[in-house]
Enzyme design. Structure first.
Site, PDB file in Angstrom:
ATOM      1  N   SER A  77       0.840  -1.193   0.000  1.00 31.79           N
ATOM      2  CA  SER A  77       0.000   0.000   0.000  1.00 31.79           C
ATOM      3  C   SER A  77       0.882   1.253   0.000  1.00 31.79           C
ATOM      4  CB  SER A  77      -0.930  -0.044   1.221  1.00 31.79           C
ATOM      5  OG  SER A  77      -1.975   0.867   1.075  1.00 31.79           O
ATOM      6  N   ARG A 109     -11.744   6.461   9.751  1.00 33.93           N
ATOM      7  CA  ARG A 109     -11.215   5.094   9.771  1.00 33.93           C
ATOM      8  C   ARG A 109     -12.260   4.092   9.264  1.00 33.93           C
ATOM      9  NH1 ARG A 109      -6.938   1.730   9.340  1.00 33.93           N
ATOM     10  NH2 ARG A 109      -7.086  -0.062  10.724  1.00 33.93           N
ATOM     11  N   ASP A 136      -8.452  -6.541  -4.867  1.00 34.04           N
ATOM     12  CA  ASP A 136      -8.066  -5.225  -4.342  1.00 34.04           C
ATOM     13  C   ASP A 136      -8.596  -4.149  -5.275  1.00 34.04           C
ATOM     14  OD1 ASP A 136      -6.817  -2.931  -3.457  1.00 34.04           O
ATOM     15  OD2 ASP A 136      -4.821  -3.815  -3.320  1.00 34.04           O
ATOM     16  N   HIS A 173      -7.787  -5.366  -0.473  1.00 39.32           N
ATOM     17  CA  HIS A 173      -6.499  -4.695  -0.281  1.00 39.32           C
ATOM     18  C   HIS A 173      -5.762  -5.223   0.944  1.00 39.32           C
ATOM     19  CE1 HIS A 173      -3.547  -1.553  -0.555  1.00 39.32           C
ATOM     20  NE2 HIS A 173      -3.867  -1.054   0.621  1.00 39.32           N
ATOM     21  N   ASP A 174      -6.516  -5.549   1.992  1.00 33.53           N
ATOM     22  CA  ASP A 174      -5.927  -6.010   3.245  1.00 33.53           C
ATOM     23  C   ASP A 174      -5.162  -7.326   3.126  1.00 33.53           C
ATOM     24  OD1 ASP A 174      -6.083  -4.199   5.230  1.00 33.53           O
ATOM     25  OD2 ASP A 174      -7.824  -5.049   6.243  1.00 33.53           O
TER      26      ASP A 174
END
Lengths: 213, 360
Positions: free
Chosen positions: B133, B203, B299, B332-333
């Site tokens: 990232s 967040r 992602d 993405h994680d």
């Protein structure tokens, strides 16, 4: 018959591999398009000290290559060769993959844009057993080593030696060298343009260049 | 240290952790670049949350980043809030926390500060620079700005520029922080209040972008949280709401809101090609660094197409590059999760690169 006609290369590609390696000058820059698990690339690096790169469609193949220390990117010969700069390689290799591409003509042109020379190997569809299968059984040729039915084969663009030579002629590609191999894995003495080669040849390897180079 | 914005910054502190031992040749050092909300606790217990480091599954004896073999350095980024100079630290000129008086920080500045740390540690070049990232952005910046200092580079789930969509999400987060009255124009440090609600919302929104639709569905579906029926109110009826609220609230305890503003801005400003006349290939011209680019199929924050742009540019620069898109629904994680294909890809790459570097 057709020992090498599959999308993923068969485990024993020694004949093909040997013949391609013999065409390559030591210490050159090489791109292997459709490099599978990197067998040829590894061989060229150890035997010819080439600066080798690869392109492969399957994630498993790329992973296997990266694990071996090869520089390989996930990509498709049909669409991703355009991303490479012109003449960045001394040789662009397409081993046993041409028949599985969607646009063989375009791929061939791209190979000769990316590489100063191209090396292309493929199975000969005019091999006599193949002709016999079609002639006698009246069905698309299938054997134990080529066990795809016509409706699910990845090999969508088979050609004969003569077909390929005609294509080279059509797009102005010079055949610098050609080797035809028979059913026993032996190099045939007959030149590629002869009937015997197109009849008894199982597979072939061509060294190509653009006429003007 | 000169910053990209034109300002000069002195008295920079760098907080970092190391794992393993530097060998005699100084050839086994790996720099890990952390992501937006990461920190230097890559493989050690995070002091505030008490949780394991963000890449604990990668780092340790016998693991992919083998601490018996490599010397691993991970520093908190410039502008961060875990010890490296950032908005919550004291401005030597005023004796008060920087707040918004901190000059704007870029990815280039973060890397420049890491290069100073490298000099301080007397490491001539990194065996590998790795990160996912925003960490991946730093990796690309490293390889472009200091090619001779990077033997290899592993940019994961990243891009050479921040997309319009990503800037948009960041702007939502920043506006949430700034709309919170407790933000107080950024001067909240001495007031005893901080923009907890705003940062928490930022967040929550960002967290959704780190996942994928199918991962959310698999994990939560429309399941209800500790109840049999809908309450016909705005309580967290659904598990997914409860999960996001939890993510938001926990984040506020460990992260500084102004830091979040600065770092998201640094990502927005990142555009490696524009720094090189619009040509990404030029950013890597003549490089001898070995690259291993990794992306994840689900992602959508840093999609595979962005990684392919990088690979295309590296090919045009005749660089030594490998690239794999890993099939996963984790979004993405995935780079922070123990994804088996990622382990084999990176493990295989490091193994062969170590061999060519002569690291036993």
């Amino acid at each position: 018959m057709f020992e090498n006609a599959r999308l993923s290369r068969p485990q024993d590609i020694r004949v093909d591999l040997q013949l391609i390696a013999e065409m390559i000058e030591p210490n050159s820059r090489v791109l292997d398009v459709g490099c599978a698990e990197g067998t040829l690339l590894s061989h060229l690096i150890s035997a010819k000290n080439v600066d080798g790169r690869g392109m492969e469609l399957s994630q498993a193949g790329v992973n296997a290559c990266v694990t071996k220390g090869l520089s390989v990117v996930q990509g498709d010969a049909d669409t991703d060769l355009v991303d490479y700069p012109a003449k960045g390689f001394d040789y662009a290799i397409l081993s046993q993959t041409l028949q599985a591409t969607h646009r063989p003509k375009l791929v061939l042109e791209q190979l000769l844009r990316v590489g100063k020379k191209a090396i292309v190997s493929f199975p000969n569809f005019a091999y006599w057993r193949c002709r016999a299968y079609l002639a006698l059984k009246g069905r698309m040729p299938m054997t134990s080593s080529l066990d795809y039915a016509w409706y699910e084969t990845p090999n969508i663009h088979f050609c004969t030696l003569r077909d390929f030579m005609a294509l080279c002629d059509e797009i102005g590609v010079t055949i610098e060298k050609s080797i035809v191999v028979d059913n026993n894995g032996k190099v045939m003495k007959d030149s590629v343009g002869e009937n015997r080669a197109n009849f008894f040849g199982v597979q072939c390897v061509f060294l190509l260049s653009n006429g003007q180079d | 240290m000169p910053l990209d914005c034109g300002a000069m910054m002195s008295d920079i502190s760098m907080a970092y952790n190391t794992y393993g031992t530097l060998n005699e040749d100084k050839s086994n050092a790996i720099l890990l670049c952390h992501a937006l909300t990461g920190d230097q606790y890559a493989a050690s217990r995070q002091p505030i949350t008490g949780k394991d480091g963000w890449w604990s599954f990668m780092i340790g004896p016998g693991k992919i980043l083998d601490t018996d073999r490599y010397f691993i350095v991970c520093s908190n980024i410039l502008g961060g809030c875990m010890g490296t100079t950032g908005p919550l630290d004291i401005d030597p000129d005023t004796g008060k926390p920087y707040g918004l008086n901190l000059p704007m920080i870029t990815i280039g500045d973060m890397v420049r500060a890491q290069a100073l740390l490298q000099d301080y540690l007397e490491i001539p070049d990194w065996f590998a620079v790795m990160g996912g990232s925003m960490g991946g952005m730093q990796v690309l910046q490293w390889a472009s700005a200091y090619p001779e200092r990077c033997f290899s580079a592993v940019p994961i789930a990243t891009a050479a520029k921040h997309s319009a969509q990503n800037i948009a999400f960041h702007e939502v987060g920043r506006q949430a922080v700034m709309a919170d009255p407790d933000w107080q124009g950024g001067n909240y440090y001495e007031s005893g209040r901080k923009p907890r609600a705003g940062l928490s919302v930022a967040r929550m929104a960002a967290h959704v972008t780190y996942l994928s639709e199918s991962a959310l569905h698999r994990k939560f579906g429309r399941n209800l949280q500790d109840r049999e029926d809908l309450t016909y109110g705005f309580d967290a009826d659904f598990q997914v709401e409860s999960y996001l609220r939890y993510q938001g609230i926990n984040f506020v305890d460990r992260f500084d809101a102004n830091s979040y503003l600065y770092i998201t801005r640094a990502m927005d400003y990142f555009d490696l090609a524009s720094d090189h006349g619009g040509s990404l290939a030029k950013a890597f011209a003549g490089t001898n660094t070995r690259f291993c680019v990794v992306s994840f199929s689900s992602d959508w924050l840093f999609p595979t197409s962005e990684s392919k742009d990088v690979v295309r540019a590296l090919n045009a620069a005749a660089a030594n590059v490998s690239f794999v898109e890993i099939e996963t629904d984790k979004g993405h994680d995935a780079f922070l999760l123990e994804t088996p294909e990622m382990l084999t890809t990176i493990g295989g790459f490091l193994e062969s690169t170590a061999k060519s570097r002569g690291i036993a």
